[in-house]
Design an enzyme around this catalytic site. Structure first.
Site, PDB file in Angstrom:
ATOM      1  N   TYR A 231      43.119  32.544  43.878  1.00 18.92           N
ATOM      2  CA  TYR A 231      42.648  33.689  44.666  1.00 18.92           C
ATOM      3  C   TYR A 231      43.154  33.588  46.106  1.00 18.92           C
ATOM      4  O   TYR A 231      43.669  34.565  46.663  1.00 18.92           O
ATOM      5  CB  TYR A 231      41.119  33.735  44.641  1.00 18.92           C
ATOM      6  CG  TYR A 231      40.539  34.976  45.281  1.00 18.92           C
ATOM      7  CD1 TYR A 231      40.496  36.177  44.583  1.00 18.92           C
ATOM      8  CD2 TYR A 231      40.025  34.940  46.577  1.00 18.92           C
ATOM      9  CE1 TYR A 231      39.959  37.321  45.164  1.00 18.92           C
ATOM     10  CE2 TYR A 231      39.486  36.071  47.164  1.00 18.92           C
ATOM     11  CZ  TYR A 231      39.464  37.258  46.454  1.00 18.92           C
ATOM     12  OH  TYR A 231      38.939  38.396  47.030  1.00 18.92           O
TER      13      TYR A 231
ATOM     14  N   SER B 265      41.267  39.599  52.094  1.00 20.02           N
ATOM     15  CA  SER B 265      40.013  38.835  52.118  1.00 20.02           C
ATOM     16  C   SER B 265      40.092  37.878  53.294  1.00 20.02           C
ATOM     17  O   SER B 265      41.168  37.632  53.848  1.00 20.02           O
ATOM     18  CB  SER B 265      39.883  38.059  50.807  1.00 20.02           C
ATOM     19  OG  SER B 265      38.981  36.984  50.904  1.00 20.02           O
TER      20      SER B 265
END
Length: 265
Positions: free
Chosen positions: A163, A150
């Site tokens: 995350y 990401s």
């Protein structure tokens, strides 16, 4: 180089690819892109029933597609999936390590259990999936492992502590595995999308003010569309990237540049 030779670099005819987390979202787009390039698919989800419609879609398009059950937080499930995948086609050429989750909360509110849920799913799971699949790739002296990261692999955002930690870890893990397995012809790279609307974050896109705020910080002035990932995915999955390993390829519209104006509008 001729157009024919260039096209052939991205041809996946005869290749077998695993896509984890393929019951929804980007996992399905990744599988479609691989199938469109000629690959046969092994698609996974925690519940086989959630794959039935998508399997039918792939088969109708001319792709051989086999659904497999996989819970990346369970070691036995990972081992069973890898064995079943190899038994289904006799080889595994490509792994797209896509299964993941997110919990959005201020850092002070994250619980011990929530931290473990995210890290077990997004970091420990992908490591052991890669390990199990690499055991089949190494004897054939070839393979492409694509870990899905990401923009948070290289940038931190408030409210995404676990995350961000997991995606930063995926970037570092990618480099380590690339060094471990490169001598066996197995490349390991990280595909890192920026802001794409998915099932995990779709509620954010219901707020027009937030979307305007986001787009203002993306140099290309729009969030990503799933097809924006196709070229990067096929590059990393194919012979076009045969001398590329240990890299993180950001497909983020440029937001990782910093995307803060130095002057007024």
């Amino acid at each position: 180089m001729s157009d024919a030779m260039t096209t052939n670099l991205f041809d996946l005819t005869g290749k077998v690819a695993i896509v984890t987390g393929a019951s929804r979202g980007l996992g399905q787009y990744f599988a479609r892109a691989l199938a469109g390039a000629g690959a046969d698919l092994l698609i996974t989800s925690r519940q086989l029933s959630s794959l039935s419609i998508f399997q039918s879609e792939l088969v109708t398009s001319g792709c051989r597609a086999v659904p497999l059950e996989l819970d990346v937080t369970e070691y036995g499930s990972i081992e069973n999936m890898a064995s079943a995948a190899f038994d289904a086609f006799g080889k595994i050429d490509i792994l797209v390590n896509n299964a993941g989750c997110n919990i959005r909360k201020p850092a002070l509110d994250i619980t011990w259990e929530e931290w473990n849920t995210v890290l077990d799913t997004n970091l420990r799971g992908p490591f052991f999936v890669a390990q199990a699949v690499a055991r089949h790739m190494i004897p054939q002296q070839s393979g492409r492992i694509i870990n899905i990261g990401s923009v948070t692999s290289v940038a931190g955002y408030a409210g995404l502590g676990p995350y961000c930690a997991s995606r930063g870890g995926i970037k570092q893990l990618t480099m380590s595995l690339a060094d471990d397995w490169g001598r066996h012809g197995v490349t390991v790279n990280c595909l890192a999308p920026g802001w794409f609307k998915t099932k995990q974050n779709e509620v954010l896109y219901e707020d027009p003010e937030w979307v305007e705020y986001l787009v203002d910080r993306i140099p290309l002035k729009r969030p990503g569309e799933p097809h924006d990932l196709d070229g990067a995915l096929l590059f990393l999955a194919s012979d076009a990237s045969q001398y590329v390993t240990g890299q993180t390829l950001l497909v983020d519209g440029g937001i990782s540049t910093g995307a803060t104006r130095a002057t007024r509008k």
